[in-house]
Design an enzyme around this catalytic site. Structure first.
Site, mmCIF file in Angstrom:
data_model
loop_
_atom_site.group_PDB
_atom_site.id
_atom_site.type_symbol
_atom_site.label_atom_id
_atom_site.label_comp_id
_atom_site.label_asym_id
_atom_site.label_seq_id
_atom_site.Cartn_x
_atom_site.Cartn_y
_atom_site.Cartn_z
ATOM 1 N N ASP A 104 0.836 50.430 -38.919
ATOM 2 C CA ASP A 104 1.809 51.365 -39.173
ATOM 3 C C ASP A 104 2.977 51.147 -38.153
ATOM 4 O O ASP A 104 3.990 50.506 -38.387
ATOM 5 C CB ASP A 104 1.160 52.853 -38.881
ATOM 6 C CG ASP A 104 1.921 53.964 -39.274
ATOM 7 O OD1 ASP A 104 3.067 53.984 -39.393
ATOM 8 O OD2 ASP A 104 1.143 55.320 -39.300
ATOM 9 N N LYS A 132 2.561 49.204 -43.485
ATOM 10 C CA LYS A 132 3.770 50.026 -43.745
ATOM 11 C C LYS A 132 4.898 49.669 -43.103
ATOM 12 O O LYS A 132 5.521 49.836 -42.147
ATOM 13 C CB LYS A 132 3.511 51.666 -43.270
ATOM 14 C CG LYS A 132 2.288 52.225 -43.634
ATOM 15 C CD LYS A 132 2.209 53.733 -43.092
ATOM 16 C CE LYS A 132 0.919 54.371 -43.639
ATOM 17 N NZ LYS A 132 0.575 55.518 -42.803
ATOM 18 N N ILE A 154 -2.233 57.290 -46.396
ATOM 19 C CA ILE A 154 -3.389 56.865 -47.419
ATOM 20 C C ILE A 154 -4.774 56.851 -46.735
ATOM 21 O O ILE A 154 -5.181 57.155 -45.523
ATOM 22 C CB ILE A 154 -3.143 55.422 -48.112
ATOM 23 C CG1 ILE A 154 -3.204 54.231 -46.697
ATOM 24 C CG2 ILE A 154 -1.915 55.429 -48.587
ATOM 25 C CD1 ILE A 154 -3.193 52.981 -47.132
ATOM 26 N N ASP A 160 -9.391 56.815 -42.874
ATOM 27 C CA ASP A 160 -9.962 58.205 -43.097
ATOM 28 C C ASP A 160 -8.837 59.303 -42.773
ATOM 29 O O ASP A 160 -7.638 58.767 -42.450
ATOM 30 C CB ASP A 160 -10.927 58.324 -41.854
ATOM 31 C CG ASP A 160 -10.203 58.498 -40.476
ATOM 32 O OD1 ASP A 160 -9.468 57.435 -40.375
ATOM 33 O OD2 ASP A 160 -10.407 59.402 -39.841
ATOM 34 N N ARG A 166 -13.483 57.508 -45.763
ATOM 35 C CA ARG A 166 -13.616 56.054 -45.462
ATOM 36 C C ARG A 166 -14.476 55.167 -46.507
ATOM 37 O O ARG A 166 -14.194 54.002 -46.879
ATOM 38 C CB ARG A 166 -14.182 55.682 -44.211
ATOM 39 C CG ARG A 166 -13.509 56.140 -42.857
ATOM 40 C CD ARG A 166 -14.128 55.580 -41.822
ATOM 41 N NE ARG A 166 -13.605 56.117 -40.381
ATOM 42 C CZ ARG A 166 -12.495 55.937 -39.793
ATOM 43 N NH1 ARG A 166 -11.705 54.978 -40.460
ATOM 44 N NH2 ARG A 166 -11.892 56.354 -38.743
HETATM 45 P P1 IMP Z 1 -0.475 52.040 -35.264
HETATM 46 O O1 IMP Z 1 -0.838 51.892 -34.115
HETATM 47 O O2 IMP Z 1 0.658 53.190 -35.625
HETATM 48 O O3 IMP Z 1 0.003 50.753 -36.200
HETATM 49 O O4 IMP Z 1 -1.531 52.538 -36.251
HETATM 50 C C1 IMP Z 1 -2.574 51.854 -36.544
HETATM 51 C C2 IMP Z 1 -3.898 52.630 -36.830
HETATM 52 O O5 IMP Z 1 -3.696 53.945 -37.072
HETATM 53 C C3 IMP Z 1 -4.528 51.711 -38.004
HETATM 54 O O6 IMP Z 1 -5.641 51.045 -37.694
HETATM 55 C C4 IMP Z 1 -5.346 53.059 -38.926
HETATM 56 O O7 IMP Z 1 -6.604 53.135 -37.935
HETATM 57 C C5 IMP Z 1 -4.389 54.149 -38.345
HETATM 58 N N1 IMP Z 1 -3.646 54.538 -39.510
HETATM 59 C C6 IMP Z 1 -2.093 54.239 -39.527
HETATM 60 N N2 IMP Z 1 -1.714 54.655 -40.778
HETATM 61 C C7 IMP Z 1 -2.863 55.223 -41.682
HETATM 62 C C8 IMP Z 1 -2.996 55.825 -42.914
HETATM 63 O O8 IMP Z 1 -2.065 56.176 -43.801
HETATM 64 N N3 IMP Z 1 -4.259 56.352 -43.040
HETATM 65 C C9 IMP Z 1 -5.170 56.495 -42.164
HETATM 66 N N4 IMP Z 1 -5.198 55.880 -41.018
HETATM 67 C C10 IMP Z 1 -3.868 55.242 -40.761
#
Ligand code: IMP
Ligand code: MG
Length: 176
Positions: A104, A132, A154, A160, A166
């Site tokens: 994300d 994303k 999502i 989750d 999950r």
């Molecule tokens: P980041 O550190 O912002 O890149 O987020 C990564 C982590 O956030 C992922 O490994 C997921 O566990 C969680 N995550 C990010 N987007 C989503 C989503 O749309 N649904 C559920 N979990 C998410």
């Protein structure tokens, strides 16, 4: 449509689309690591389904391990990524492929990159089932991307919403 906690979700990505994306990633990794035995490192909890399916599609010798990180609270990502369970294996000289369910903002990846700087790994590659693209702002290169998705929340296939969802074999998108 399905309900999880207080929210509604609609079907978004089917189990067969996911299977196809994972098979493609497994194939690309196998080509890149033709003469090596990579160590797949799944990031718990979300990646358990991706790792399981990817391993089954990976037809060459490989190892697997897991680490646990957390950065999410409910629906939003945070910059505070905590390592909850570390790696208890010597990875020096090894080719490591990080397996993520979703990237994300990329804060989790950045934290991982820092963690792995200290280990003397030979190759450090990153694979994620979902990306994303619009939300991802980091310089860290993502080597294998299964499916690019819009910046919407999502659930399913390991992902989750506050602990639930999950176990869904396909992916659902938050209905707004
Ligand atoms: P980041 O550190 O912002 O890149 O987020 C990564 C982590 O956030 C992922 O490994 C997921 O566990 C969680 N995550 C990010 N987007 C989503 C989503 O749309 N649904 C559920 N979990 C998410
Ligand atoms: Mg995760």
């Amino acid at each position: 449509m399905i309900h999880i906690h207080d929210k509604k979700f609609t079907p978004f990505i089917s189990a067969s689309e996911i299977e196809f994306a994972i098979a493609k990633m497994a194939h690309l990794i196998a080509v890149d690591f033709a003469d090596e035995v990579p160590v797949f490192i799944g990031i718990l909890n979300g990646s358990f389904m991706v790792v399981s399916d990817l391993m089954k599609q990976y037809k060459k010798p490989c190892e697997v391990s897991f680490i646990k990180l957390a950065s999410y609270n409910g629906l939003t990502s945070s910059t505070n990524v905590q390592e909850l369970i570390g790696i208890n294996q010597d990875l020096s000289g090894r080719s490591v492929v990080i397996i993520e369910d979703i990237v994300d903002t990329g804060h989790t990846l950045l934290a991982l990159k820092e963690l792995f700087k200290k280990q003397n790994v030979k190759h450090f590659k990153i694979a994620t089932l979902f990306l994303k693209s619009e939300a991802y702002k980091q310089d860290v290169k993502i080597d294998y991307v299964g499916i690019r998705i819009p910046n919407k929340f999502i659930v399913g296939f390991g992902l989750d919403y506050d602990g639930l969802g999950r176990n869904l074999p396909e992916v659902y998108q938050l209905k707004e």
